[in-house]
Design a protein around this motif. Structure first.
Motif, PDB file in Angstrom:
ATOM      1  N   LEU A  74       0.838  -1.201   0.000  1.00  0.00           N
ATOM      2  CA  LEU A  74       0.000   0.000   0.000  1.00  0.00           C
ATOM      3  C   LEU A  74       0.871   1.249   0.000  1.00  0.00           C
ATOM      4  O   LEU A  74       0.652   2.175  -0.792  1.00  0.00           O
ATOM      5  N   LYS A  75       1.883   1.275   0.848  1.00  0.00           N
ATOM      6  CA  LYS A  75       2.795   2.423   0.898  1.00  0.00           C
ATOM      7  C   LYS A  75       3.524   2.596  -0.434  1.00  0.00           C
ATOM      8  O   LYS A  75       3.673   3.718  -0.928  1.00  0.00           O
ATOM      9  N   GLU A  76       3.979   1.487  -1.004  1.00  0.00           N
ATOM     10  CA  GLU A  76       4.675   1.525  -2.295  1.00  0.00           C
ATOM     11  C   GLU A  76       3.747   2.082  -3.380  1.00  0.00           C
ATOM     12  O   GLU A  76       4.148   2.916  -4.187  1.00  0.00           O
ATOM     13  N   MET A  77       2.494   1.623  -3.398  1.00  0.00           N
ATOM     14  CA  MET A  77       1.522   2.086  -4.379  1.00  0.00           C
ATOM     15  C   MET A  77       1.286   3.589  -4.231  1.00  0.00           C
ATOM     16  O   MET A  77       1.305   4.333  -5.218  1.00  0.00           O
ATOM     17  N   LEU A  78       1.082   4.050  -3.003  1.00  0.00           N
ATOM     18  CA  LEU A  78       0.834   5.470  -2.761  1.00  0.00           C
ATOM     19  C   LEU A  78       2.029   6.322  -3.175  1.00  0.00           C
ATOM     20  O   LEU A  78       1.873   7.404  -3.755  1.00  0.00           O
ATOM     21  N   PHE A  79       3.232   5.838  -2.911  1.00  0.00           N
ATOM     22  CA  PHE A  79       4.442   6.542  -3.322  1.00  0.00           C
ATOM     23  C   PHE A  79       4.500   6.675  -4.845  1.00  0.00           C
ATOM     24  O   PHE A  79       4.778   7.747  -5.388  1.00  0.00           O
ATOM     25  N   LYS A  80       4.217   5.582  -5.547  1.00  0.00           N
ATOM     26  CA  LYS A  80       4.250   5.605  -7.013  1.00  0.00           C
ATOM     27  C   LYS A  80       3.182   6.536  -7.581  1.00  0.00           C
ATOM     28  O   LYS A  80       3.421   7.240  -8.562  1.00  0.00           O
ATOM     29  N   LEU A  81       2.013   6.548  -6.968  1.00  0.00           N
ATOM     30  CA  LEU A  81       0.940   7.440  -7.428  1.00  0.00           C
ATOM     31  C   LEU A  81       1.337   8.901  -7.248  1.00  0.00           C
ATOM     32  O   LEU A  81       1.132   9.717  -8.155  1.00  0.00           O
ATOM     33  N   ASN A  85       2.186  11.927 -10.092  1.00  0.00           N
ATOM     34  CA  ASN A  85       1.236  13.048 -10.015  1.00  0.00           C
ATOM     35  C   ASN A  85      -0.206  12.618 -10.267  1.00  0.00           C
ATOM     36  O   ASN A  85      -0.968  13.324 -10.920  1.00  0.00           O
ATOM     37  N   ILE A  86      -0.566  11.470  -9.748  1.00  0.00           N
ATOM     38  CA  ILE A  86      -1.936  10.979  -9.839  1.00  0.00           C
ATOM     39  C   ILE A  86      -2.610  11.283  -8.509  1.00  0.00           C
ATOM     40  O   ILE A  86      -2.116  10.899  -7.453  1.00  0.00           O
ATOM     41  N   SER A  87      -3.721  11.966  -8.586  1.00  0.00           N
ATOM     42  CA  SER A  87      -4.436  12.382  -7.382  1.00  0.00           C
ATOM     43  C   SER A  87      -4.916  11.170  -6.587  1.00  0.00           C
ATOM     44  O   SER A  87      -5.376  10.175  -7.157  1.00  0.00           O
ATOM     45  N   LEU A  88      -4.827  11.293  -5.274  1.00  0.00           N
ATOM     46  CA  LEU A  88      -5.308  10.229  -4.402  1.00  0.00           C
ATOM     47  C   LEU A  88      -6.782  10.424  -4.053  1.00  0.00           C
ATOM     48  O   LEU A  88      -7.385   9.559  -3.430  1.00  0.00           O
ATOM     49  N   ILE A 102       2.472   4.269 -14.511  1.00  0.00           N
ATOM     50  CA  ILE A 102       1.456   4.055 -13.483  1.00  0.00           C
ATOM     51  C   ILE A 102       0.120   4.563 -14.005  1.00  0.00           C
ATOM     52  O   ILE A 102       0.030   5.678 -14.521  1.00  0.00           O
ATOM     53  N   PHE A 103      -0.929   3.725 -13.877  1.00  0.00           N
ATOM     54  CA  PHE A 103      -2.265   4.182 -14.227  1.00  0.00           C
ATOM     55  C   PHE A 103      -3.293   3.441 -13.385  1.00  0.00           C
ATOM     56  O   PHE A 103      -3.007   2.410 -12.786  1.00  0.00           O
ATOM     57  N   THR A 104      -4.483   4.030 -13.332  1.00  0.00           N
ATOM     58  CA  THR A 104      -5.554   3.479 -12.501  1.00  0.00           C
ATOM     59  C   THR A 104      -6.766   3.172 -13.362  1.00  0.00           C
ATOM     60  O   THR A 104      -6.834   3.531 -14.529  1.00  0.00           O
ATOM     61  N   ASN A 105      -7.732   2.562 -12.728  1.00  0.00           N
ATOM     62  CA  ASN A 105      -8.982   2.232 -13.385  1.00  0.00           C
ATOM     63  C   ASN A 105      -9.931   3.433 -13.279  1.00  0.00           C
ATOM     64  O   ASN A 105     -10.926   3.391 -12.593  1.00  0.00           O
TER      65      ASN A 105
END
Length: 117
Positions: A74-81, A85-88, A102-105
């Motif tokens: 989870l921490k790794e994913m948040l760091f990569k996001l 510059n992908i908004s959380l 990195i991309f999301t659904n």
């Protein structure tokens, strides 16, 4: 004589460091190493399970991390996001790391799946 011995020792030391650096580099990044897609998601998420199914059916190698059970992932994913510059805000999973991209659904799911190829 002392001067030539010192020069030889210096050259041997420099050459030894270069060889050591080359050996370390070849151990950490072998040329034949293939990057595998990383999927961050949850076993409770239907888009995540559908993504895993799609990847398996299309023989695409991947590693799946369940961010509900693996806090380091989870921490790794948040760091990569953040780095991408992908908004959380309103984050949707799965999150994909496709060889550093990195991309999301966050698009229609069928379009998302096509990005996996």
């Amino acid at each position: 004589m002392k001067k030539s011995t010192a020069i030889i020792l210096f050259l041997m030391l420099c050459l030894g460091q270069q060889l050591s650096a080359q050996q370390n580099q070849s151990k950490t990044t072998p040329a034949s190493e293939k990057k595998v897609m990383i999927v961050y998601g949850s076993d409770e998420c239907h888009h995540c399970t559908d993504t895993k199914k799609y990847l398996k059916e299309n023989n695409i190698e991947f590693v799946f991390y369940d961010i509900d059970k693996n806090q380091e992932a989870l921490k790794e994913m948040l760091f990569k996001l953040k780095k991408a510059n992908i908004s959380l805000n309103n984050l949707s999973i799965p999150v994909i790391d496709k060889q550093g991209v990195i991309f999301t659904n966050d698009i229609p799911f069928e379009a998302f799946l096509k990005k996996l190829n």
